[in-house]
Design an enzyme around this catalytic site. Structure first.
Site, mmCIF file in Angstrom:
data_model
loop_
_atom_site.group_PDB
_atom_site.id
_atom_site.type_symbol
_atom_site.label_atom_id
_atom_site.label_comp_id
_atom_site.label_asym_id
_atom_site.label_seq_id
_atom_site.Cartn_x
_atom_site.Cartn_y
_atom_site.Cartn_z
ATOM 1 N N ASP A 110 3.127 4.516 0.848
ATOM 2 C CA ASP A 110 2.927 4.072 2.223
ATOM 3 C C ASP A 110 2.177 5.071 3.099
ATOM 4 O OD1 ASP A 110 4.746 2.351 1.125
ATOM 5 O OD2 ASP A 110 6.336 2.766 2.560
ATOM 6 N N GLU B 113 10.279 -4.113 5.430
ATOM 7 C CA GLU B 113 9.970 -2.686 5.368
ATOM 8 C C GLU B 113 8.804 -2.392 6.298
ATOM 9 O OE1 GLU B 113 11.097 -1.061 0.994
ATOM 10 O OE2 GLU B 113 9.180 -2.095 1.131
ATOM 11 N N TRP C 135 4.168 -3.074 -5.773
ATOM 12 C CA TRP C 135 5.326 -2.431 -6.397
ATOM 13 C C TRP C 135 5.629 -2.971 -7.789
ATOM 14 C CZ3 TRP C 135 6.835 2.082 -5.468
ATOM 15 C CH2 TRP C 135 6.848 2.619 -4.189
#
Length: 624
Positions: free
Chosen positions: A141, A314, A401
């Site tokens: 990120d 998130e 992911w």
């Protein structure tokens, strides 16, 4: 207790130069106390202990011993029986390193060494030409991004001790133009409170926190099994190069003991003269307020039952933007990165548009409405840069992911997508986000090949796009389908590998198909088929069932109904391992990784069921 002592004094050959120990600085004394503890004694000062890494090995604990309670062990996959690459472990003038949970017969003890330098010369075939990547190690990120004093600060989730996820630090790069990045040392390191997860950085113009006018204040999540996920603060006195952690951390913990409570995004709310934090709380976003960035009060929450399902919220962001460029009509956009929930599997970035009164957010759309900022498979954790004035600039992590840890790369893993400038437009009663590449990307253009307009009725080829050594290029074109049912092109290399990009006019979609793009069968990917039921974001709201056989080898699509007119403007950026598509100023954005085994160097335009016109085709060679 069994002890074993031996000396390591390295003399390197060309075959071991990859260790970066080209000028060893003294020797090591390695003391094995069984298989539970090894003590490495540094006999002469050196900057780094060079560690050999094996990605399939279990993590062991490596700790620099300073005698402080703040000493923190790092999780490192030391080589047991083979070596994939090496990483530097900074000694910071200390002379003792302890290693736990690895045997005395492991291969790492034959290759560990000292050095005052670490060679970061690129050795990865797929390292991008013009996208931001770490020099080595793992990156995910982007976080804490802020603009101050002519510099864009890009902080990011970073593991300096291997190219798989772990040891979260805030890595750090700076740029004056969003394109050319200078790598700096990590700004915030993992500590005894936990990994340093995502967060944000603000310019404290009014010195509300007490560290000086215009000081940089970072809010981030510390994450560990012992302490859970808690919000912490740090401040910088050297223009963002390093941060001092607040002595009374944490500044915020979940009032209900929630496990998933992370990624604070903080902004100044001028009408109420207060700071506001939006933080992900499982399947919600929670809002808190503070006068000083240290003391936080709960206000409200939003999200459960909204958007794509299933999901885990998130990496939030919350920004106010004008609608259709009219600053008299402003709306708030909540950016939510979700995992899982992507319409193509895994992680993705969605958003909600609505109004905010300083306490609560009200979404203007139905809870089942799903709006994506990007329709590719590899766009995640996108957040905006703070303190950019009237511009709203977001940068994503370019991966998913489902396979991020196993991409065919060793020296580094993780890249950022090109920065995107966000704006709001309306269509059929809904408000949407357009995400277009920033105009600064034009500085990458080194030369341009202009192609005369042409019609396609069947097939049309354009060869020799580059010199065959790099795929780094940008292609701009206008496509008018005329009466064609399908119009598009294959981006090809000499081995027949291809990335297919086409307009399916019958289904009303832009499609990017990477099933034959190069390496697609990434080791460890779940190859079972599955159905994904999604709602389109256009006015038809059609329910679609999609079946793919592999989480990487698939096609992604976006509704053309987001665009206007009968001609579509495509701006396509190709790099060593990625293809980013922007249609009609970002009304459609689509980001996908690709791993061709040779550079793409030709185009094959084609139509089905009629003619199409290709106009204003420019092919730009790109380099930093």
């Amino acid at each position: 207790m069994r002890q074993k002592f031996f000396k390591l004094t390295m003399t390197l050959t060309a075959a071991t130069a990859f260790t970066a120990c080209q000028t060893p600085n003294g020797g090591l004394e390695v003391e094995h106390q069984g298989d539970t503890l090894t003590i490495v004694h540094i006999e002469k000062p050196a900057k780094y202990l060079i560690l050999p890494i094996q990605e399939t090995s279990n993590e062991v604990k490596v700790r620099l011993e300073t005698g402080s309670p703040a000493d923190c062990a790092m999780d490192v996959r030391l080589a047991v029986d083979s070596i994939d690459y090496y990483v530097p472990f900074a000694l910071n003038g200390q002379h003792t390193v302890t290693v736990r949970r690895i045997g005395s017969d492991a291969l790492c003890w034959d290759s560990i060494c000292l050095s005052d330098t670490f060679d970061t010369t690129n050795r990865d075939y797929y390292r991008p030409v013009y996208h931001h990547t770490p020099l080595y190690g793992w990156m995910n990120d982007p976080n804490g991004m802020v603009y101050k004093d002519g510099e864009y600060h890009l902080y990011y989730q970073y593991n300096p001790y291997g190219s798989k996820w772990g040891n979260m630090h805030w890595g750090h790069s700076v740029s004056q133009d969003l394109i050319h990045w200078q790598h700096l040392a990590p700004a915030i390191a993992r500590d005894t409170l936990g990994h340093i997860f995502s967060g944000s950085t603000v310019v404290d113009r009014n010195n509300t926190a007490g560290y000086g006018i215009n000081s940089l204040i970072a809010l981030y999540t510390s994450a560990s099994d012992e302490h859970g996920q808690i919000q912490c603060m740090a401040y910088s006195t050297d223009n963002g190069r390093t941060y001092i952690k607040y002595e009374k951390n944490p500044v915020l913990t979940p009032f209900d003991g929630l496990k998933d409570f992370r990624d604070p995004k903080v902004f100044w709310y001028e009408p109420d003269k207060k700071w506001i934090m939006i933080v992900s709380a499982d399947k919600n976003m929670r809002f808190y307020s503070s006068p000083n960035l240290k003391d936080w009060t709960y206000m409200s929450q939003f999200g459960e039952g909204y958007g794509a399902q299933p999901n885990q919220f998130e990496c939030p962001d919350f920004v106010q933007m004008p609608v259709n460029g009219d600053r008299n009509t402003m709306k708030w956009v909540m950016i939510v990165n979700i995992n899982p929930g992507c319409m193509f599997g895994g992680s993705a970035t969605e958003y909600f548009v609505g109004n905010f009164n300083g306490k609560e957010f009200k979404c203007e759309s139905h809870p089942q409405t799903v709006k994506w900022i990007d329709y590719g498979k590899d766009h995640y954790a996108a957040v905006c840069i703070s303190n950019t004035g009237d511009r709203t600039i977001a940068i994503p992590w370019m991966s998913n992911w489902q396979y991020a840890n196993i991409t065919p790369i060793k020296q580094y893993r993780g890249a950022n997508g090109l920065p995107r400038e966000l704006s709001l437009y309306t269509k059929n009663g809904e408000t949407y986000v357009a995400a277009n590449v920033v105009p600064e990307a034009k500085t990458l253009r080194k030369d341009t090949r202009k192609v005369d307009d042409f019609q396609v009725n069947g097939e049309h080829r354009i060869k020799h796009l580059n010199d065959g050594t790099s795929s780094a290029m940008e292609m701009e074109m206008d496509i008018t389908p005329d009466n064609a049912q399908t119009v598009g092109f294959d981006l090809l290399n000499d081995k027949g590998e291809k990335m297919k990009i086409y307009l399916d006019m019958k289904e009303g979609r832009l499609v990017a198909d990477r099933t034959e793009s190069g390496i697609t069968d990434l080791a460890g990917i779940n190859k079972g088929s599955y159905d994904v039921h999604v709602k389109e974001t256009d006015d038809h709201r059609k329910s679609l069932s999609i079946n793919y056989q592999n989480d990487f080898a698939l096609g992604t699509w976006a509704p053309l109904s987001l665009c206007d007119g009968k001609t579509y403007h495509l701006d396509i950026f190709v790099d060593k391992c990625s293809v980013e598509i922007f249609v009609d100023g970002g009304r459609i954005a689509m980001t996908n990784l690709v791993f061709p085994t040779k550079p793409y160097n030709s185009l094959r335009f084609y139509t089905e069921g009629g003619e199409a016109t290709i106009s204003n085709l420019n092919i730009h060679r790109l380099e930093l």
